[in-house]
Enzyme design. Structure first.
Site, short mmCIF file in Angstrom:
data_model
loop_
_atom_site.label_atom_id
_atom_site.label_comp_id
_atom_site.label_asym_id
_atom_site.label_seq_id
_atom_site.Cartn_x
_atom_site.Cartn_y
_atom_site.Cartn_z
N LYS A 64 60.51 -55.58 -7.77
CA LYS A 64 61.95 -55.34 -7.73
C LYS A 64 62.20 -53.84 -7.81
CE LYS A 64 62.65 -60.07 -8.62
NZ LYS A 64 62.41 -61.17 -9.53
N HIS B 253 64.56 -58.05 -13.83
CA HIS B 253 65.62 -57.25 -13.20
C HIS B 253 66.06 -56.05 -14.02
CE1 HIS B 253 66.16 -59.97 -9.82
NE2 HIS B 253 65.84 -60.91 -10.68
N SER C 122 69.01 -63.12 -13.29
CA SER C 122 68.89 -62.71 -11.90
C SER C 122 70.05 -63.16 -11.02
CB SER C 122 67.57 -63.20 -11.32
OG SER C 122 67.35 -64.56 -11.63
C1 PLP Z 1 61.91 -62.44 -9.31
C2 PLP Z 1 61.70 -63.07 -10.64
C3 PLP Z 1 60.46 -63.60 -11.01
C4 PLP Z 1 59.33 -63.70 -10.03
O1 PLP Z 1 58.69 -62.50 -9.83
P1 PLP Z 1 57.79 -62.33 -8.54
O2 PLP Z 1 56.94 -61.17 -8.85
O3 PLP Z 1 58.70 -62.12 -7.39
O4 PLP Z 1 56.99 -63.61 -8.41
C5 PLP Z 1 60.30 -64.06 -12.29
N1 PLP Z 1 61.32 -64.04 -13.17
C6 PLP Z 1 62.53 -63.58 -12.83
C7 PLP Z 1 63.61 -63.59 -13.86
C8 PLP Z 1 62.76 -63.10 -11.56
O5 PLP Z 1 63.97 -62.66 -11.22
#
Ligand code: PLP
Length: 399
Positions: free
Chosen positions: A249, A218, A190
């Site tokens: 996302k 992602h 990320s």
């Molecule tokens: C954003 C993210 C999360 C968390 O997900 P949410 O649904 O926002 O809690 C977990 N792992 C990775 C790699 C992320 O980028």
């Protein structure tokens, strides 16, 4: 009574004030800002419309009216809340419909929805591993993966970022000392925008009888011919034991899921504490996500547009001597500045000039690697993307 309480409070405030001052001085104090009216890759920030290159709305679905309408219809028919944890009385058929759709997309037998990706990782990792097991965790893994490892009683080995040869050597040396071994990585990292070469990871894991856990927060919706994500991109769909994806996302809604075999999902329903002890997410949210998935499938131009914009920005930045990591068309573009104070001053300059970009500091990234994080969206007009690049080059020349 009143006295001792207020004394306690004032000692607390003094202690926290001191810590806040230290955070401020080191450029690590964080604060919230209000963002409204997301549309077409822009947001309203303090009453001013700015271009949004800070969000993870890669396909531009977070403000798609069709997604909102799908939620609206279910809100009207079913109300807002699921009412309870899914194991009590909060399991709506639409949750299961979404789980089936996600399983088909990811090429796994079953998936299980959680209210967030953070909750998947802090629930699934400790459920699957215990004392006597070993977890191999990439050093750049997301905080939720790190916290999941911390909650597990397994031995945790952190391996250098994407160093799969090193990982193989660690497994060769000590795999036999443990009951289970699980390798935890991200599909697309990320904060670095690069990806784990899953086609190389899978055979290593097989050789040493290690389970694979891939958080594709992602990659989901963006990578792969059908947008199924990193596993599809690397041709290993169905070959990873535990797959995680988020809905907040690229899909523009909220929530997350873990997928794999029927046994995996049945086990997590009984053992993942962050699934068991939390209220089911709103049924309307599942309806919105189903619509987002449908759009992401049929409107393939969105995936092409996001990659195209990423390629365009990267090639211009690189031509001007500014280094970026990740694939040429990777939708997350990090620019390492180093110092957190300098990083945040670039972020402020850009915001004054109408561009919202991410400023990422420790502890999100290692000390000395504070960076700008640009994320591309399919709905950014090309002219806006070009104008971002030009402004960025101008602002960076000054630091
Ligand atoms: C954003 C993210 C999360 C968390 O997900 P949410 O649904 O926002 O809690 C977990 N792992 C990775 C790699 C992320 O980028």
């Amino acid at each position: 009574m009143v006295d001792s309480l207020s004394t306690r409070h004032s000692t607390m405030n003094a202690a926290l004030d001191e810590e806040l001052r230290i955070l401020e001085a080191s450029g690590l104090k964080r604060s919230l800002r209000q963002v409204q009216q997301r549309r077409a890759g822009t947001v309203l920030l303090n009453g001013e419309r700015v271009a949004d290159f800070a969000s993870n709305d890669y396909l531009g679905l977070a403000s798609d009216p069709r997604v909102a309408r799908a939620a609206h219809a279910v809100l009207q028919a079913e109300g807002t809340g699921a009412g309870a944890a899914r194991l009590i009385s909060g399991n709506h058929p639409i949750h299961e419909a979404l789980e089936h759709t996600l399983a088909r997309l990811k090429g796994c037998d079953y998936t299980l929805l959680f209210p967030s990706g953070y909750m998947v990782n802090v629930g699934a990792i400790p459920a699957l591993t215990d004392r006597g097991d070993v977890i191999y965790s990439d050093e750049l893994n997301h905080a939720s993966l790190i916290d999941g490892c911390r909650l597990s009683r397994a031995t945790v080995r952190v391996f250098p970022h994407n160093d799969l040869d090193g990982l193989g050597r660690m497994l060769a040396a000590e795999r036999h000392l443990f009951r289970r071994a699980m390798i935890v990585v991200e599909g697309v990292f990320s904060m670095d925008g690069d990806s784990c070469p899953l086609d190389r990871l899978v055979p290593i894991a097989r050789r040493y009888d290690a389970w694979t856990y891939v958080d594709d927060a992602h990659g989901t919706g963006v990578l792969g011919a059908t947008g199924a994500g990193s596993l599809e991109h690397y041709g290993v769909a169905g070959q990873v034991d535990i797959v995680v994806g988020t809905l907040g996302k690229a899909l523009g809604t909220s929530g997350a899921y873990v997928g794999g075999s029927q046994e995996l999902v049945e086990f997590l329903v009984s053992r993942a504490r962050s699934f068991i002890f939390t209220t089911g997410s709103p049924p309307a949210l599942a309806a919105a996500t189903l619509e987002a998935l449908r759009i992401a499938q049929v409107e393939t131009w969105r995936r092409e547009a996001v990659r195209d914009r990423a390629r365009r920005v990267r090639s211009r930045l690189n031509a001007a001597g500014i280094a970026t990591s990740g694939a040429d068309d990777g939708h997350i573009i990090p620019i390492v500045i180093g110092d957190p104070v300098k990083t945040m001053s670039v972020v402020t300059d850009l915001r004054r000039r109408g561009f919202l970009v991410g400023g990422v500091r420790p502890p999100t990234v290692p000390a000395g690697t504070s960076r700008l994080r640009l994320s591309m969206s399919a709905v950014h007009p090309v002219e806006l993307v070009d104008s971002l690049t030009a402004t960025l080059l101008d602002v960076l020349r000054k630091v």
